[in-house]
Design an enzyme around this catalytic site. Structure first.
Site, PDB file in Angstrom:
ATOM      1  CG  HIS A  95     -13.935  -0.910   5.351  1.00 49.13           C
ATOM      2  ND1 HIS A  95     -12.804  -0.950   4.564  1.00 49.13           N
ATOM      3  CD2 HIS A  95     -13.499  -0.865   6.767  1.00 49.13           C
ATOM      4  CE1 HIS A  95     -11.639  -0.995   5.413  1.00 49.13           C
ATOM      5  NE2 HIS A  95     -12.239  -0.860   6.630  1.00 49.13           N
TER       6      HIS A  95
ATOM      7  CE1 TYR B 124      -4.430  -1.518   0.633  1.00 50.57           C
ATOM      8  CE2 TYR B 124      -2.812  -3.136   1.398  1.00 50.57           C
ATOM      9  CZ  TYR B 124      -4.179  -2.739   0.923  1.00 50.57           C
ATOM     10  OH  TYR B 124      -5.107  -3.872   0.930  1.00 50.57           O
TER      11      TYR B 124
END
Length: 609
Positions: free
Chosen positions: A404, A222
């Site tokens: 999420h 990431y």
């Protein structure tokens, strides 16, 4: 393998049928896709880009048309779908050669990964053609086949699986998946068929991209990059955004998000590096307000014509954080990337500001999942009391949603209830993956009125864990959130719940009374420590589940300033639901065409099959 004469005759007639089919296909898809492309959606299946999938969706026919490009065809390819991306218990279509002839067939794999020809042939081959790029296969399949061996294609995430055959096999059953180059790709196949809104004439663009990133040679990275809006940047409305993916990196740029930083900070340090780096400035943790999100397979995102997402101007931070997820399973070294997202915005503000509201569970350890659970459900509520107080009389309109969870999430659903009855699903993903999160435009706008209830449930799998998984911000902790995108914007930014802490303490005391092992209930012990000391027998599991199903909740009915709306929000009763939505029964196709028998013989030497 003996091929009947009738199959050979059918193969000889195939060229004529292909031309007729293509005319019919384009006609059937007109009005639902851009005229220039009958296959508007594309993804690379494998990291090297050897396999590229394109597809289109016909909601009228309830059918998906696939186009699979095999750039370096060797001896065959398999493609299909499974629950979580496994090659076991998968629904497959296989093209294979035995050294002399090539065959195409609908197949399935058993729990051991062995492949079998399906007695019901629901994948229908429409064309096999050699092109300068490689071998192209065109085939179709209904959403639902009512074949117990087949995968039901639904609205949410689909785990696609693939395998490359490098040598001939004498039969389909002889294919050994353990020796193949295999993999998976996640995608939303059933894209909503929504007309493209008109765009303003004064539209401007801004590219937020991390320049010249040296992609680390590891499977998952990431990457965080801080960007800054120009000085004095006035308030604008974002009306659309789209991905910018560096050419050649389509297979490793997995998803991207742009977050706006908290307005209270006058400055945020410049940074470009891995998001988990020890050198990352702490202030990046306060860049959480989502402006845009894209995932592999998604196209441009449009706001409704009457609404736009405000950014810039007073009370808005000038600092943005771009986060790029690189998926590099081959651990390629030396790859450079400058991918990002292009924002389309206008100074002519639209009638409504769009807003983003959090639904689901509060980030708190009082909501926990026991270890060794296959499908444990936690539910968060946005209650009628909160919507009655916070929403305008005309209500709000939800047009998009981003689900999420963290690593153990498997399913997420949000349901709208009114007057005690479930009325409508806002968003649902029965094959949810925490590794594939995107903002999805809803097929139909959902209107929420004052007094409505929004119920968000998440299903978790903790079979690989030995301790309870508690709620929280850490990646090994859990979340259950639906970020809904709506208009007009209201002061309500967070409408979530958690079990009352007093009732949870009663649970720990009860566990102490009925178990020989001591559970720490002393005042100085934290909730995670208390959960860690629970012996997870069936009694303690069942009682915790019952607690979450009936105990009062603490409501967070919060404004954007994190201040709750005025009122009493502790010890609130669970919303009473007297009628639930029925599970929709899969619709079997009215006519399948040829749906039984053996595989189709295919000519792949050149020209059309």
């Amino acid at each position: 393998m003996q091929v009947p004469g009738s199959v050979r005759e059918a193969a000889s007639m195939y060229g004529t049928a292909v031309a007729i089919f293509l005319v019919i296909l384009v006609a059937a898809l007109q009005g639902s896709v851009p005229a220039e492309s009958p296959f508007p959606y594309h993804i690379p299946l494998d990291p090297e880009g050897t396999l590229e999938l394109s597809w289109n969706v016909s909601y009228v026919q309830e059918t998906v048309h696939f186009q699979l490009l095999v750039r370096e065809f060797k001896a065959g390819v398999l493609f299909g779908m499974s629950d979580r991306g496994e090659l076991e218990n998968a629904d497959l279509v296989v093209l294979w050669t035995n050294g002399d002839s090539a065959y195409f067939g609908d197949a399935w794999s058993d729990p051991n990964g062995l492949i079998h020809l399906d007695s019901q042939q629901d994948y229908q081959l429409l064309q096999a053609q050699r092109t300068p790029e490689g071998l192209t296969l065109l085939f179709k399949r209904p959403f639902s086949t009512c074949d117990p061996r087949d995968y039901l294609i639904e609205d949410g995430t689909v785990h696609l699986v693939y395998g490359i055959l490098e040598q001939p096999f004498p039969s389909l059953e002889a294919i050994n998946t353990s020796v193949l180059q295999t993999g998976l790709q996640r995608v939303q196949l059933l894209k909503p068929n929504i007309p493209t809104p008109a765009l303003p004439s004064d539209m401007l663009t801004m590219e937020i991209r991390a320049p010249d990133v040296l992609v680390p040679g590891q499977e998952t990275t990431y990457w965080c990059y801080i960007s800054e809006l120009p000085d004095g940047f006035a308030r604008h409305h974002i009306v659309m955004y789209e991905p910018i993916v560096t050419k050649g990196n389509e297979a490793i740029v997995h998803h991207m998000e742009i977050f706006q930083c908290a307005a209270e900070f006058d400055s945020v340090p410049r940074f470009s590096g891995p998001c988990d780096s020890k050198m990352k400035p702490d202030r990046l943790n306060y860049c959480r307000h989502v402006l845009a999100a894209w995932a592999l397979g998604a196209k441009a995102f449009y706001y409704p014509e009457e609404a736009g997402l405000a950014f810039g101007g007073p009370g808005s931070s000038r600092f943005l954080r771009l986060e790029v997820h690189y998926h590099n399973p081959l651990k390629i070294q030396g790859r450079r990337d400058s991918s990002g997202i292009r924002l389309y915005y206008t100074a002519t503000l639209r009638r409504f500001n769009a807003g983003i509201m959090e639904l689901g569970l509060v980030y708190t350890p009082v909501m926990a999942v026991p270890p060794q659970e296959m499908a444990f459900v936690l539910t968060g509520y946005c209650t009628d009391k909160c919507t009655q107080m916070a929403l305008p009389p005309s209500g709000i309109h939800i047009f998009a949603s981003q689900l999420h969870t963290h690593l153990t999430g498997r399913k997420v659903v949000t349901v709208l209830a009114r007057d005690g009855r479930e009325r409508q699903i806002v968003n649902r993903d029965d094959h949810y993956s925490p590794h594939f999160q995107e903002i999805r435009m809803l097929k139909k706008v959902v209107s929420v009125h004052p007094g409505d209830v929004l119920i968000t449930s998440c299903t978790y799998n903790t079979e690989d864990r030995t301790l309870a998984t508690v709620g929280g911000f850490g990646i090994l902790q859990e979340m259950c959130v639906n970020y809904v995108h709506y208009y007009p914007q209201t002061p309500l930014e967070l409408c979530k719940s958690a079990v009352d802490t007093g009732f949870l303490q009663k649970y720990f005391h009860l566990v102490n009374r009925f178990n020989s092992e001591e559970v720490c209930t002393c005042p100085q012990a934290s909730v995670p420590e208390q959960f860690a000391s629970v012996p997870w027998n069936s009694f303690n599991r069942d009682v915790l589940k019952a607690l979450y199903d009936f105990a009062p909740i603490s409501m967070h009915c919060n404004k954007s300033s994190a201040v709750r709306f005025q009122g009493e929000w502790s010890l609130q009763p669970l919303p009473e639901i007297i009628s639930k939505l029925e599970e929709p029964a899969p619709r079997c196709p009215a006519s399948r065409g040829p749906s039984s028998g053996g595989p189709t013989m295919v000519s792949i030497g050149g020209g059309k099959g």
